[in-house]
Design a protein around this motif. Structure first.
Motif, PDB file in Angstrom:
ATOM      1  N   LEU A 229       0.871  -1.184   0.161  1.00  0.00           N
ATOM      2  CA  LEU A 229      -0.129   0.035  -0.119  1.00  0.00           C
ATOM      3  C   LEU A 229       0.825   1.277  -0.070  1.00  0.00           C
ATOM      4  O   LEU A 229       2.051   1.116   0.260  1.00  0.00           O
ATOM      5  N   ASN A 230       0.121   2.480  -0.230  1.00  0.00           N
ATOM      6  CA  ASN A 230       0.859   3.607  -0.285  1.00  0.00           C
ATOM      7  C   ASN A 230       2.016   3.917  -1.465  1.00  0.00           C
ATOM      8  O   ASN A 230       3.298   4.336  -1.003  1.00  0.00           O
ATOM      9  N   LYS A 231       1.876   2.792  -2.469  1.00  0.00           N
ATOM     10  CA  LYS A 231       3.019   3.100  -3.490  1.00  0.00           C
ATOM     11  C   LYS A 231       2.284   3.587  -4.679  1.00  0.00           C
ATOM     12  O   LYS A 231       1.576   2.959  -5.661  1.00  0.00           O
ATOM     13  N   VAL A 232       2.973   4.773  -5.083  1.00  0.00           N
ATOM     14  CA  VAL A 232       2.056   5.677  -5.937  1.00  0.00           C
ATOM     15  C   VAL A 232       3.011   5.594  -6.986  1.00  0.00           C
ATOM     16  O   VAL A 232       4.329   5.880  -7.195  1.00  0.00           O
ATOM     17  N   VAL A 233       2.644   4.758  -8.343  1.00  0.00           N
ATOM     18  CA  VAL A 233       3.613   4.406  -9.405  1.00  0.00           C
ATOM     19  C   VAL A 233       3.596   5.612 -10.377  1.00  0.00           C
ATOM     20  O   VAL A 233       2.471   6.257 -10.651  1.00  0.00           O
ATOM     21  N   ARG A 234       4.680   6.018 -10.671  1.00  0.00           N
ATOM     22  CA  ARG A 234       4.900   7.307 -11.217  1.00  0.00           C
ATOM     23  C   ARG A 234       5.671   7.073 -12.624  1.00  0.00           C
ATOM     24  O   ARG A 234       5.479   7.685 -13.606  1.00  0.00           O
ATOM     25  N   GLU A 235       6.399   5.795 -12.978  1.00  0.00           N
ATOM     26  CA  GLU A 235       7.191   5.722 -14.179  1.00  0.00           C
ATOM     27  C   GLU A 235       6.740   4.001 -14.522  1.00  0.00           C
ATOM     28  O   GLU A 235       6.937   3.274 -13.526  1.00  0.00           O
ATOM     29  N   ILE A 236       6.686   3.600 -15.612  1.00  0.00           N
ATOM     30  CA  ILE A 236       6.705   2.190 -16.007  1.00  0.00           C
ATOM     31  C   ILE A 236       7.616   2.506 -17.387  1.00  0.00           C
ATOM     32  O   ILE A 236       7.403   2.870 -18.420  1.00  0.00           O
TER      33      ILE A 236
END
Length: 489
Positions: A250-257
């Motif tokens: 949790l609380n893992k905001v994905v910003r790049e893939i």
């Protein structure tokens, strides 16, 4: 070369971020822990693909199925109804609601013609409202028949408004506009001038699952369905029954893939990086239309074009608490309509006596531009506007609301709206492109559901369908799913 590419990329990131450590690679990273993300992960697990990781931006699972406390009540600020009940097919969400014995109530819209208020005060005469509803039914029957004919003849799509113009029955009076809003905007969260005719008339949800709608009012929350599914494949704490599985973060905001044929590397806002062979992206289409998640390389033009043409609608349920009831209660009074000169201005009201007896709570629904406008003003301003409308309906001496709750889905960067709506101009060809994977990156969510976009059951079914496509790729080497109209490489 592919392996060197990914390892080189990882090295660059490590050199640039001294506090970052990358996890060892897993098979799949699922981005988002709403209904579709959790259902996708469960489908992978059942297929024997258990080395996955779920990254969720918030501190909870459930996504747009979300409860909160308002004046001592557990209420839903997101999804609230099981839509499509008592039809020829079983809605999987209704089936799950029954198994969990969720407290719910069938919504009673039958007597709404007797509960339409003018903006000058008081009710429309029942005979006048009945005639207006009869005209609306004729208009709806015409548009449905036209849609069926156009689809059969493979004609180009038009908007619902265009079909209304063709039958010379465009709503213009406050009463007609309010009924039109009740018919379309209240369901799709966008007006007929925007909404596709052929992809919403007739609506598969009601045609397949039934026309009844059941309002969920359970202390466990509608989100308990997502937790129930998660508990079937994620480990829980022996003492608290909370999910303790290390595969859910949790609380893992994905910003790049970053993706290539060799795999994916996902970077989160806290600087962490995660590697996998595949990614399953379950964020809303509203988020995909923003820059919250950056894809490297950029998604191909055909994918972006399809994503940007689809709509993320905004549906806002505002709750108001009063010291006592001043509105009618009893059978046939659950819903009432306010017909303002401005279309969509605090139009659909619901008294909560059936769902929360003795609560003295009203719910008013607004959508689209009104939702966005209200999200940008203070709750006190919204309360003042709502009170002015109520005093137009029930008189100047009614009490002020003691409290107000205004959800803000559009302003929330993790959602950017409530659910997707199929707009004019998006064909099945382009919709298949929304659903199609890009290399090792797969997509799921209610907006990818083939027939049920915008609904909880659409999110549920899309998670299964998208995960099954990935399973076929991993286990059978079938990594080019066949969609009608999917562009050839």
């Amino acid at each position: 070369m592919e392996g060197l590419e990914v390892r080189g990329l990882l090295l660059v990131w490590i050199l640039g971020l001294s506090f970052v450590t990358a996890t060892s690679a897993t098979s799949v990273i699922v981005i988002g822990a709403g209904m579709s993300g959790i259902t996708a992960a469960k489908t992978l697990s059942e297929a024997g693909i258990k080395d996955f990781l779920i990254l969720e931006a918030t501190n909870r699972i459930g996504g747009r199925m979300c409860k909160t406390t308002f004046q001592g009540l557990n209420v839903e600020i997101g999804a609230n109804w099981v839509e499509g009940v008592n039809g020829k097919q079983m809605n999987p969400i209704w089936d799950l609601a029954q198994k969990l014995k969720l407290r719910n109530f069938q919504s009673d819209y039958d007597n709404v013609t007797a509960n339409i208020y003018t903006h000058h005060g008081g009710l429309y005469p029942h005979a006048v409202a009945t005639v207006a509803f009869d005209v609306a039914d004729e208009r709806s029957n015409y548009t449905t028949a036209l849609s069926t004919s156009m689809s059969r003849n493979k004609e180009e799509d038009i908007s619902i408004l265009a079909s209304q113009r063709l039958c010379n029955k465009v709503p213009t009076s406050p009463l007609d506009m309010a009924i039109d809003y009740y018919t379309y905007d209240y369901e799709f969260a966008e007006p007929p001038r925007i909404t596709s005719l052929q992809n919403t008339e007739p609506l598969p949800t009601f045609a397949n699952f039934g026309e009844d709608l059941n309002f969920v009012a359970d202390t466990r929350g509608y989100e308990s369905m997502v937790y129930h599914i998660a508990h079937q494949f994620l480990t829980t704490s022996k003492h608290t029954a909370n999910i303790s599985d290390p595969r859910l973060l949790l609380n893992k905001v994905v910003r790049e893939i970053r993706y290539s044929r060799s795999g994916v590397i996902v970077k989160t806002e806290d600087g962490s990086m995660y590697r996998a062979k595949y990614a399953m992206v379950s964020v809303s289409i509203g988020v995909l239309q923003t820059n919250l998640i950056k894809f490297h390389p950029d998604l191909p033009h055909w994918k972006l074009l399809a994503l940007y043409q689809f709509n993320m609608a905004v549906y806002t349920k505002i709750l108001l608490k009063f010291p006592y009831k001043f509105w009618p209660t009893g059978p046939g009074t659950e819903f009432f309509i306010y017909a303002d000169e401005k279309r969509g201005y605090y139009p659909i009201w619901q008294q909560m006596e059936n769902n929360y007896p003795g609560s003295n709570v009203l719910l008013v629904t607004v959508t689209d531009d009104e939702s966005r406008r209200i999200e940008q003003q203070s709750d006190e301003e919204t309360k003042a506007e709502a009170m002015e409308v109520l005093r137009n309906m029930f008189g100047k001496n009614i009490p002020d609301a003691k409290a107000i709750l205004v959800p803000r889905w559009w302003s929330n960067r993790f959602y950017k709206g409530s659910f997707s709506n199929w707009p004019i101009g998006v064909s099945r060809f382009e919709y298949d492109q929304i659903r199609a994977p890009v290399g090792n990156v797969y997509f799921t969510g209610e907006h990818t559901s083939e027939h049920y976009n915008g609904y909880v059951h659409g999110a549920y079914l899309s998670g299964i369908d998208s995960a099954q496509m990935l399973v076929d790729c991993i286990k059978k080497g079938n990594c080019e799913p066949k969609f009608e109209g999917r562009p050839k490489k």
